[in-house]
Design an enzyme around this catalytic site. Structure first.
Site, short mmCIF file in Angstrom:
data_model
loop_
_atom_site.label_atom_id
_atom_site.label_comp_id
_atom_site.label_asym_id
_atom_site.label_seq_id
_atom_site.Cartn_x
_atom_site.Cartn_y
_atom_site.Cartn_z
CB VAL A 1 -0.93 0.14 1.23
CG1 VAL A 1 -2.16 -0.71 1.11
CG2 VAL A 1 -0.20 -0.07 2.52
CB SER A 2 0.99 4.23 -2.04
OG SER A 2 -0.35 4.62 -2.18
CB THR A 3 1.75 7.49 1.95
OG1 THR A 3 3.07 7.03 1.72
CG2 THR A 3 1.66 8.10 3.33
CD GLU B 1 -2.55 2.46 -3.32
OE1 GLU B 1 -2.68 2.41 -4.55
OE2 GLU B 1 -1.73 1.75 -2.69
CD GLN B 2 -0.05 3.51 4.88
OE1 GLN B 2 0.05 4.72 5.11
NE2 GLN B 2 0.92 2.66 5.14
#
Ligand SMILES: [Zn+2]
Length: 462
Positions: free
Chosen positions: A9-11, A13-14
């Site tokens: 997960v990217s920042t 998308e979290q």
């Protein structure tokens, strides 16, 4: 089956539901259970984007693959692995090399099947394309702009039809006209005489009633015809299928530059820009009109010798007729002049191109090196630099093609104007001028003192 699951997960998308680490992991574990697979390793990448492969868990995964510890890599969705086609292609190559299959829990990419291998072939083709257009295309995709809700508007340009979803179709009848315009221009015709010719042929433009100087010029300068889309300050090369080749387009631009610089065609007199005085070493001759005598004459800007237009035109037309109709005469005048051109080493340039290609491959390999990968920015910079070099060589090569027109070809080109004299006599002043300019680069006249009609012509063909 030894399965590795990769979760990312990217920042940004979290915060989104369904994308969280636990949600992805759970889904993957259930998938493995349903297939009877054993999970040997989990790679959890938290807070990393997919912009390149330089992520800690990705690098660990690649290492383990090379050790032979893994049979299958499973992800929740393809974009967890990467968002770049080029990176995907490089990853799939590595997977294949170490006999690792790749699966997505929510999509149908199964590289252990024929369908999956077809997918790899497609990815490879796309990656090749991405390589070629790397920097620009990635930055300003039209698709991306459309996703953002910004759609280019306005009419479709002549030759094309863009629908509301921005799909592009070539309209063949119009495309033929575009090709004809480019070819005529490169053969020496000007905007106005091309327009005249199109109107004579009853070819209609899209909206206006007739072709004119401006509409022809607009077509000749628009790089939409080589597939480039411009929208505001955005430039997207290879956006849609081209109508003419890049070589022809470049040739037309060069021609335009050449004509623009010496502004040969601006003068209203037939020979202005073409005629030089041989008596004083090639000085320009300027046209004048004598109202009282109703005669056009040319005066040398240096020695002020005056020559009547009629006295140049008559022997010149005879000369042209002779050049067109007698190959022997043509060859006797030119076979030695045009064949002694400098030979450019084409094979050396071709070799250089191959070298650049290998250098590019090397940079891509360095980018994929798992021990010490170079950053993506560096890859882009190097590739751009090499692209520039490549471009220079291509332009050198195209110059060679243009300049080295063999004398035989020159004759063939000229001999097609079999009805020259008749055409010339019936043409308006503009077209007359275009006709002369399509044949001659320059015309030098010599005149003996006191003998108005005794004129010797020397000329250079286009
Ligand atoms: Zn002179």
């Amino acid at each position: 089956m030894k399965v590795a699951i990769y979760v990312r997960v990217s920042t940004d998308e979290q915060a989104k539901e369904g994308f969280s680490i636990p949600a992805q992991r759970e889904r993957l574990r259930a998938f493995c259970a349903s297939q009877g697979w054993e999970i040997v390793q989990e790679y959890i990448e938290e807070g990393w984007s997919a912009k390149d492969l330089d992520r800690p868990q990705m690098q660990r995964l690649l290492k383990d693959i090379k050790k032979g510890n893994i049979d299958i890599v499973l992800v929740y969705r393809l974009d967890r692995l990467t968002r770049s086609v080029l990176d995907l292609y490089l990853l799939l190559q590595t997977f294949e090399k170490y006999n690792v299959a790749f699966r997505s829990a929510t999509e149908v990419y199964d590289t252990s099947t024929a369908m999956g291998r077809l997918f790899i072939t497609l990815v490879a083709a796309l990656a090749q394309w991405e390589r070629e257009n790397l920097a620009e295309r990635v930055k300003f995709g039209i698709e991306q702009m459309i996703d953002e809700g910004k759609k280019p508007g306005g009419h479709s340009p002549y030759g094309y039809k863009f629908d509301k979803d921005f799909n592009c179709t070539i309209i063949e009848e119009e495309a033929d006209v575009v090709r004809m315009i480019y070819r005529m221009y490169c053969d020496g015709y000007g905007y106005r005489s091309i327009a005249d010719r199109l109107n004579e042929l009853m070819v209609k433009p899209r909206i206006a009633k007739e072709w004119n100087h401006n509409s022809v010029r607009d077509i000749l300068t628009n790089d939409i015809y080589i597939g480039t889309y411009r929208w505001g300050d955005k430039v997207v090369p290879n956006n849609h299928p081209p109508i003419i080749s890049e070589t022809l387009f470049k040739k037309a631009q060069k021609e335009k530059e050449k004509r623009g610089v010496d502004r040969k065609r601006v003068g209203k007199f037939l020979f202005t820009g073409l005629l030089q005085c041989g008596n004083c070493g090639g000085h320009k001759m300027q046209g004048h009109f004598d109202k009282r005598e109703q005669k056009t004459y040319y005066r040398c800007t240096k020695c002020h010798r005056i020559t009547n237009e009629k006295n140049i035109l008559e022997p010149l037309l005879d000369e042209i007729q002779l050049l067109i109709t007698s190959k022997e005469y043509f060859m006797s005048k030119f076979s030695d002049r045009y064949d002694q051109q400098e030979v450019v080493d084409v094979s050396a340039l071709t070799k250089e191109l191959e070298k650049i290609k290998r250098q590019k491959e090397k940079w891509y390999d360095l980018y994929m090196d798992d021990r010490n990968p170079i950053p993506k920015e560096e890859l882009f910079a190097k590739i751009n630099e090499l692209n520039k070099k490549e471009e220079e060589i291509y332009s050198k090569l195209s110059e060679v093609e243009e300049d080295k027109e063999p004398v035989e070809e020159k004759y063939n080109r000229l001999s097609k104007m079999i009805d020259f004299k008749q055409q010339f006599e019936q043409a308006n002043d503009f077209t007359k001028k275009e006709l002369l300019f399509s044949i001659f680069e320059k015309i030098v006249i010599y005149r003996e003192k006191g003998k108005l009609k005794k004129i010797t012509l020397d000329y250079t063909l286009k």
